[in-house]
Design a protein around this motif. Structure first.
Motif, PDB file in Angstrom:
ATOM      1  N   ASN A  31       0.829  -1.212   0.000  1.00  0.00           N
ATOM      2  CA  ASN A  31       0.000   0.000   0.000  1.00  0.00           C
ATOM      3  C   ASN A  31       0.862   1.260   0.000  1.00  0.00           C
ATOM      4  OD1 ASN A  31      -2.531  -1.039  -0.231  1.00  0.00           O
ATOM      5  ND2 ASN A  31      -3.005  -1.031   1.944  1.00  0.00           N
ATOM      6  N   ARG A  41      -5.707   6.051  -5.418  1.00  0.00           N
ATOM      7  CA  ARG A  41      -6.826   6.896  -5.832  1.00  0.00           C
ATOM      8  C   ARG A  41      -7.383   7.689  -4.658  1.00  0.00           C
ATOM      9  NH1 ARG A  41     -10.637   2.932  -9.159  1.00  0.00           N
ATOM     10  NH2 ARG A  41     -11.892   4.793  -9.285  1.00  0.00           N
ATOM     11  N   ALA A  42      -7.116   7.203  -3.443  1.00  0.00           N
ATOM     12  CA  ALA A  42      -7.614   7.887  -2.255  1.00  0.00           C
ATOM     13  C   ALA A  42      -6.779   7.443  -1.068  1.00  0.00           C
ATOM     14  CB  ALA A  42      -9.088   7.557  -2.023  1.00  0.00           C
ATOM     15  N   ARG A  44      -6.960   7.155   3.280  1.00  0.00           N
ATOM     16  CA  ARG A  44      -7.797   7.277   4.474  1.00  0.00           C
ATOM     17  C   ARG A  44      -7.149   8.279   5.436  1.00  0.00           C
ATOM     18  NH1 ARG A  44      -7.499   1.713   3.577  1.00  0.00           N
ATOM     19  NH2 ARG A  44      -9.481   0.832   2.861  1.00  0.00           N
TER      20      ARG A  44
ATOM     21  N   ALA B 159     -14.864  -0.888  -6.826  1.00  0.00           N
ATOM     22  CA  ALA B 159     -13.887  -0.326  -7.768  1.00  0.00           C
ATOM     23  C   ALA B 159     -13.358   1.012  -7.241  1.00  0.00           C
ATOM     24  CB  ALA B 159     -14.533  -0.131  -9.142  1.00  0.00           C
ATOM     25  N   ASP B 160     -14.267   1.786  -6.608  1.00  0.00           N
ATOM     26  CA  ASP B 160     -13.830   3.066  -6.026  1.00  0.00           C
ATOM     27  C   ASP B 160     -12.833   2.843  -4.897  1.00  0.00           C
ATOM     28  OD1 ASP B 160     -16.876   5.087  -6.246  1.00  0.00           O
ATOM     29  OD2 ASP B 160     -15.120   4.869  -7.548  1.00  0.00           O
ATOM     30  N   LEU B 161     -13.063   1.760  -4.119  1.00  0.00           N
ATOM     31  CA  LEU B 161     -12.194   1.486  -2.974  1.00  0.00           C
ATOM     32  C   LEU B 161     -10.823   0.974  -3.383  1.00  0.00           C
ATOM     33  CD1 LEU B 161     -14.279  -0.173  -0.140  1.00  0.00           C
ATOM     34  CD2 LEU B 161     -12.974   1.932  -0.053  1.00  0.00           C
ATOM     35  N   GLY B 163      -7.366   0.950  -4.704  1.00  0.00           N
ATOM     36  CA  GLY B 163      -6.452   2.075  -4.838  1.00  0.00           C
ATOM     37  C   GLY B 163      -6.601   3.044  -3.692  1.00  0.00           C
ATOM     38  N   THR B 164      -7.389   2.667  -2.674  1.00  0.00           N
ATOM     39  CA  THR B 164      -7.464   3.484  -1.453  1.00  0.00           C
ATOM     40  C   THR B 164      -6.500   2.889  -0.441  1.00  0.00           C
ATOM     41  OG1 THR B 164      -9.770   4.065  -1.817  1.00  0.00           O
ATOM     42  CG2 THR B 164      -8.968   4.252   0.426  1.00  0.00           C
ATOM     43  N   VAL B 165      -5.587   3.724   0.047  1.00  0.00           N
ATOM     44  CA  VAL B 165      -4.613   3.210   1.019  1.00  0.00           C
ATOM     45  C   VAL B 165      -4.949   3.731   2.406  1.00  0.00           C
ATOM     46  CG1 VAL B 165      -2.843   2.905  -0.714  1.00  0.00           C
ATOM     47  CG2 VAL B 165      -2.974   5.071   0.514  1.00  0.00           C
TER      48      VAL B 165
END
Lengths: 68, 165
Positions: A31, A41-42, A44, B159-161, B163-165
């Motif tokens: 990650n 893309r985002a 937390r 799909a939105d989640l 690539g979320t770290v």
């Protein structure tokens, strides 16, 4: 306008490797690599807080917005 | 739970063709090969029925059985494919949303076939046809379409989640 992650520069300034950061903040190396290479893309808030605490920096130190 | 369901579906898929095949054979014999004898047997139990109607009812049942077996196979196969996608980590995909929609349409087709066959039996044999209307299958079809729509939304959220770290 792409958001650039300046993790490399901060790690170098603190004399820390990505692996050490990963172990310190309990976020996987995978990650952190995704974040470092600009593929995330985002992010937390919990991740942001953990990184900033470990690197003793502010969120603004971590990101920059560059023009196209 | 999923392993048990998958095992059940494997049994159903085989039983669908095996039992269906036997029923088809019986209907071919009863409705064509030995039609007169079958009608005579039915008339012994219900003398007011017409032999021609009994034979026609058997033939219509045979006509309904064949597509019904195929529809059941489609239903079982799609459910099995959904379950098989889970260990591969591909449960929440647009493919599975499509499979749920297919199950919905199959259920609509089964219900339509069932009602058509049922009404034919009622016309030919009256209450002795043994059919009564049921709305459960239509509700199941609606449930499947709703689930498929929610699944598609879930796929977009997943799909939105990524690539979320």
């Amino acid at each position: 306008m792409p958001v650039v992650v300046q993790l490399d520069a901060l790690l170098a300034a603190r004399g820390m490797t990505l692996t050490e950061l990963s172990q310190r903040i309990d976020i996987t190396l995978a990650n952190l690599s995704i974040l470092k290479t600009g593929k995330a893309r985002a992010i937390r808030f919990s991740t942001l807080e953990a990184i900033c605490t470990a690197l003793e920096c502010q969120p603004g130190d971590l990101f920059a917005v560059r023009g196209d | 739970m999923l392993r048990f369901a998958r095992g059940l579906l494997s049994v159903f898929m085989v039983a669908n063709w095996a039992v269906g095949g036997l029923l088809v054979l019986g209907l071919v014999v009863g409705g064509f090969v030995r039609a007169d004898q079958t009608a005579a047997l039915a008339l012994k139990a219900h003398p007011h029925l017409s032999a021609a109607n009994v034979i026609l009812a058997l033939r219509i049942t045979l006509l309904a059985m064949l597509p019904m077996m195929w529809l059941c196979h489609l239903l079982f196969r799609n459910l099995a494919e959904i379950i098989d996608s889970v260990p591969a980590g591909k449960a929440f995909t647009e493919d599975n949303a499509a499979r749920l929609r297919t199950v919905g349409w199959v259920t609509v087709a089964v219900s339509t076939l069932d009602w058509g066959w049922g009404f034919a039996l009622l016309r030919l044999l009256g209450p002795y046809g043994g059919w009564s209307p049921s709305f459960g299958e239509w509700l199941i079809a609606l449930l499947m379409f709703v689930l498929a729509a929610i699944w598609s939304e879930g796929v977009k959220m997943r799909a939105d989640l990524e690539g979320t770290v």
